[in-house]
Design an enzyme around this catalytic site. Sequence first.
Site, PDB file in Angstrom:
ATOM      1  N   HIS A  22       0.863  -1.139  -0.208  1.00 40.64           N
ATOM      2  CA  HIS A  22       0.429   0.147   0.476  1.00 40.64           C
ATOM      3  C   HIS A  22       0.925   1.240  -0.093  1.00 40.64           C
ATOM      4  CE1 HIS A  22      -3.617   2.460   1.250  1.00 40.64           C
ATOM      5  NE2 HIS A  22      -3.175   2.714   1.560  1.00 40.64           N
ATOM      6  N   GLU A  23       1.172   1.000   0.860  1.00 42.96           N
ATOM      7  CA  GLU A  23       2.308   2.039   0.843  1.00 42.96           C
ATOM      8  C   GLU A  23       3.569   2.763  -0.278  1.00 42.96           C
ATOM      9  OE1 GLU A  23       1.947   4.914   3.237  1.00 42.96           O
ATOM     10  OE2 GLU A  23       0.776   3.927   4.227  1.00 42.96           O
ATOM     11  N   HIS A  26       2.455   3.911  -3.038  1.00 42.25           N
ATOM     12  CA  HIS A  26       1.740   5.452  -3.155  1.00 42.25           C
ATOM     13  C   HIS A  26       2.785   6.155  -3.005  1.00 42.25           C
ATOM     14  CE1 HIS A  26      -2.049   5.688  -0.759  1.00 42.25           C
ATOM     15  NE2 HIS A  26      -1.458   5.648   0.154  1.00 42.25           N
TER      16      HIS A  26
END
Length: 226
Positions: A22-23, A26
Amino acid sequence: MNISIPYLICSLLSFIPAIVCHEVMHGFAAYKLGDPTAKRAGRLSLNPLKHIDPFGTVIMPLLLMLMNMPVFGYAKPVPYNPSYFKNPRKGDLIVGLAGPFANLVLAIIGAVIFTILSFALPSSLLVQNDFLYYFYALYLPMFSLINLYLMFFNLLPIPPLDGSSIFAFFLPIKYLPKYYQVQRYAFPIFMIAVILVPYVLHFNPIGVYLDWTAGNVFDLLFSFAR
């Protein structure tokens, strides 16, 4: 609540890749849009230690697990600078959605593997092999569900969750400075509410929301298995 060792191991092996990917997504999205901030900070790494937040990654998921609530959490936010983007508002939206999109892809991958194994593995083999049984019956469903929990939790339009970037995209520019000021206070209040509201009101709105969203998508993804 008694937590079995296989359940705990599968939870950790589901949750950690979910938040790391997820990170990283980003940061990768920001990097592709011309922002080197995350790369310079070493946040494009798949090393979990680069992304762990003591409360959001460790304490909160364990508390939720002990409280028999949906397991979700967060990692350290990936730094990025919208001033590098050609269109800062559009870039901020793309970066915000990249994390939940990564979780959706992981959830689909887990469901696809589960469906393939449901047709390929004989039931007798699952009974005889503990690893295959836990991988198929426990880990894959949990992996997909936790990714869906993380996806829909982050899509809530509450700063600094990813859904706030969607809200900010449609907010008139003149209100943005005030909106960004609110961000520093909104999340701590929200997290307190997540923990306290179910005990005070005997009602868990986040759990209801996740059951309705992540739960229904999960049922759809796993409906193709034998």
